[in-house]
Design a protein around this motif. Sequence first.
Motif, PDB file in Angstrom:
ATOM      1  N   MET A   1       0.835  -1.186   0.000  1.00  0.00           N
ATOM      2  CA  MET A   1       0.000   0.000   0.000  1.00  0.00           C
ATOM      3  C   MET A   1       0.871   1.237   0.000  1.00  0.00           C
ATOM      4  N   SER A   2       0.322   2.359  -0.420  1.00  0.00           N
ATOM      5  CA  SER A   2       1.023   3.627  -0.382  1.00  0.00           C
ATOM      6  C   SER A   2       0.629   4.387   0.866  1.00  0.00           C
ATOM      7  N   VAL A   3       1.582   5.087   1.444  1.00  0.00           N
ATOM      8  CA  VAL A   3       1.259   5.897   2.608  1.00  0.00           C
ATOM      9  C   VAL A   3       0.830   7.293   2.194  1.00  0.00           C
ATOM     10  N   HIS A   4       0.808   7.553   0.894  1.00  0.00           N
ATOM     11  CA  HIS A   4       0.425   8.860   0.403  1.00  0.00           C
ATOM     12  C   HIS A   4      -0.959   8.807  -0.214  1.00  0.00           C
ATOM     13  N   GLU A   5      -1.725   9.878  -0.021  1.00  0.00           N
ATOM     14  CA  GLU A   5      -3.003  10.014  -0.670  1.00  0.00           C
ATOM     15  C   GLU A   5      -2.995  11.348  -1.397  1.00  0.00           C
ATOM     16  N   GLU A   6      -3.626  11.408  -2.568  1.00  0.00           N
ATOM     17  CA  GLU A   6      -3.655  12.636  -3.321  1.00  0.00           C
ATOM     18  C   GLU A   6      -5.096  13.059  -3.545  1.00  0.00           C
ATOM     19  N   ILE A   7      -5.436  14.243  -3.048  1.00  0.00           N
ATOM     20  CA  ILE A   7      -6.750  14.813  -3.245  1.00  0.00           C
ATOM     21  C   ILE A   7      -6.555  16.236  -3.726  1.00  0.00           C
ATOM     22  N   GLU A   8      -7.250  16.627  -4.771  1.00  0.00           N
ATOM     23  CA  GLU A   8      -7.084  17.958  -5.330  1.00  0.00           C
ATOM     24  C   GLU A   8      -7.766  18.992  -4.458  1.00  0.00           C
ATOM     25  N   ASP A  11      -7.945  25.072  -5.171  1.00  0.00           N
ATOM     26  CA  ASP A  11      -7.181  25.898  -6.106  1.00  0.00           C
ATOM     27  C   ASP A  11      -6.481  25.070  -7.167  1.00  0.00           C
ATOM     28  N   GLY A  12      -6.802  23.777  -7.246  1.00  0.00           N
ATOM     29  CA  GLY A  12      -6.244  22.917  -8.275  1.00  0.00           C
ATOM     30  C   GLY A  12      -4.987  22.198  -7.879  1.00  0.00           C
ATOM     31  N   GLY A  13      -4.399  22.562  -6.734  1.00  0.00           N
ATOM     32  CA  GLY A  13      -3.201  21.884  -6.277  1.00  0.00           C
ATOM     33  C   GLY A  13      -3.537  20.682  -5.427  1.00  0.00           C
ATOM     34  N   GLU A  14      -2.506  19.960  -5.047  1.00  0.00           N
ATOM     35  CA  GLU A  14      -2.699  18.792  -4.200  1.00  0.00           C
ATOM     36  C   GLU A  14      -2.953  19.235  -2.763  1.00  0.00           C
ATOM     37  N   ARG A  15      -4.054  18.807  -2.184  1.00  0.00           N
ATOM     38  CA  ARG A  15      -4.412  19.187  -0.824  1.00  0.00           C
ATOM     39  C   ARG A  15      -3.542  18.444   0.187  1.00  0.00           C
ATOM     40  N   TYR A  16      -3.262  19.106   1.298  1.00  0.00           N
ATOM     41  CA  TYR A  16      -2.522  18.451   2.378  1.00  0.00           C
ATOM     42  C   TYR A  16      -3.339  17.298   2.952  1.00  0.00           C
ATOM     43  N   ILE A  17      -2.732  16.122   2.988  1.00  0.00           N
ATOM     44  CA  ILE A  17      -3.343  14.944   3.593  1.00  0.00           C
ATOM     45  C   ILE A  17      -2.325  14.349   4.569  1.00  0.00           C
ATOM     46  N   PRO A  18      -2.695  14.160   5.814  1.00  0.00           N
ATOM     47  CA  PRO A  18      -1.728  13.572   6.754  1.00  0.00           C
ATOM     48  C   PRO A  18      -1.321  12.176   6.325  1.00  0.00           C
ATOM     49  N   GLN A  19      -0.041  11.886   6.445  1.00  0.00           N
ATOM     50  CA  GLN A  19       0.460  10.580   6.058  1.00  0.00           C
ATOM     51  C   GLN A  19       0.045   9.515   7.065  1.00  0.00           C
ATOM     52  N   ARG A  20      -0.023   8.293   6.594  1.00  0.00           N
ATOM     53  CA  ARG A  20      -0.365   7.158   7.446  1.00  0.00           C
ATOM     54  C   ARG A  20       0.698   6.089   7.320  1.00  0.00           C
ATOM     55  N   PRO A  54      -3.250  23.728   0.631  1.00  0.00           N
ATOM     56  CA  PRO A  54      -2.550  22.772  -0.228  1.00  0.00           C
ATOM     57  C   PRO A  54      -1.351  22.149   0.476  1.00  0.00           C
ATOM     58  N   ALA A  55      -0.896  21.046  -0.047  1.00  0.00           N
ATOM     59  CA  ALA A  55       0.280  20.384   0.503  1.00  0.00           C
ATOM     60  C   ALA A  55       1.512  21.267   0.328  1.00  0.00           C
ATOM     61  N   PRO A  56       2.433  21.242   1.274  1.00  0.00           N
ATOM     62  CA  PRO A  56       3.657  22.048   1.139  1.00  0.00           C
ATOM     63  C   PRO A  56       4.437  21.654  -0.111  1.00  0.00           C
ATOM     64  N   GLN A  57       5.010  22.645  -0.760  1.00  0.00           N
ATOM     65  CA  GLN A  57       5.765  22.410  -1.985  1.00  0.00           C
ATOM     66  C   GLN A  57       7.273  22.532  -1.792  1.00  0.00           C
ATOM     67  N   ASN A  58       7.697  22.994  -0.619  1.00  0.00           N
ATOM     68  CA  ASN A  58       9.127  23.115  -0.357  1.00  0.00           C
ATOM     69  C   ASN A  58       9.358  23.016   1.149  1.00  0.00           C
ATOM     70  N   ARG A  59      10.623  23.024   1.529  1.00  0.00           N
ATOM     71  CA  ARG A  59      10.969  22.824   2.939  1.00  0.00           C
ATOM     72  C   ARG A  59      10.420  23.950   3.815  1.00  0.00           C
ATOM     73  N   ALA A  60      10.495  25.179   3.345  1.00  0.00           N
ATOM     74  CA  ALA A  60      10.016  26.307   4.143  1.00  0.00           C
ATOM     75  C   ALA A  60       8.521  26.176   4.425  1.00  0.00           C
ATOM     76  N   GLN A  61       7.747  25.786   3.425  1.00  0.00           N
ATOM     77  CA  GLN A  61       6.311  25.596   3.618  1.00  0.00           C
ATOM     78  C   GLN A  61       6.035  24.433   4.562  1.00  0.00           C
ATOM     79  N   LYS A  62       6.846  23.370   4.462  1.00  0.00           N
ATOM     80  CA  LYS A  62       6.681  22.216   5.341  1.00  0.00           C
ATOM     81  C   LYS A  62       6.955  22.608   6.800  1.00  0.00           C
ATOM     82  N   VAL A  63       8.002  23.358   7.036  1.00  0.00           N
ATOM     83  CA  VAL A  63       8.347  23.789   8.387  1.00  0.00           C
ATOM     84  C   VAL A  63       7.237  24.668   8.953  1.00  0.00           C
TER      85      VAL A  63
END
Length: 232
Positions: A1-8, A11-20, A54-63
Motif C-alpha cells: 500500500m502507499s502511505v500517500h493520498e492525493e486529493i485535489e 485551487d487545483g493543487g494537491e491538498r494536504y493529507i496527513p500521512q499514514r 494545499p500540501a507544502p511544496q518546499n521545505r520552508a512551507q513544510k516547516v
Amino acid sequence: MSVHEEIESSDGGERYIPQRVPSAAEQKNDQESLRAALDVIAGVHRASKAAQGPAPQNRAQKVALDKALRVGEEKLLRRWAISESKMLPAEPFTDAWQAQGGEGGAEHQVYVQLGVYYKRNNLNYYGTWLSYLHNLLLHNWLFPETGYTFLGLMDVDGFLHSVVSQKALRGIRGATPEEVAAYMLPFDFVPLQNSDYINANFGIIVSDLHHRNVLVRDDGELLVFDPVIYLQ
C-alpha cells in the motif's frame, strides 16, 4: 500500500493529507495509550485550519505547516494526558537521569533501572507529534526486539516531552555497514547514504543506522536502537 493520498484542493493543487503508516504497522500496535494519543492528534491534521490548504511544496512551507500543526497537537495532547493521568511528573525522572550522569543526546535524556531504559524525548528530530508517534509505531513493527512502550507525556520547563521505556539489551560491539545492510535487506530496505535506508514500496526511511545505534549480540543477532524513522 502507499502511505500517500492525493486529493485535489480547491485551487487545483494537491491538498494536504496527513500521512499514514502501513496498515500492518497499525495492526501490530497493541498499546492503548499510543493508539489514544494518535487518535487525539489525528483530528488536528484532518480538521485544523492549518491543514485545510494545499500540501507544502518546499521545505520552508513544510516547516511552517508543521509549526502550526504542532501548536494544536500539543494543546490537545496536554488536555488528553491530564484527563487520562498520562501527564507524568518531571522531577523523579530528572533526579534519576542526573544521578546517572545526565546521559543522552540531541533528542533523548536516558536513565536505566532494573533492566529497562527510560527515555524522555524532546522531539528535536520531528516537526510534529504525528511524525514522532509514527516513528514509535514503525520502530515497534520493524524492530520489535527493541520496541518502545509509550508511557505518557511530561512538561519540562514549559516544553512537552514524550516518555517511553525500552529493554536495556546489550551488544558486544557495533555493527559494520555490511552487517546492517544484510540485516535490512529482508525488510526490502536498500542503502541511501550516511547510514540511511529506504523502503520505496512503503515510502519509509530509516536513518542513523550506524555502529552506535546497531549493536551485535553475542549470538550474532543485531539490535537496533534509536533510529529516526519517517515517511517520505
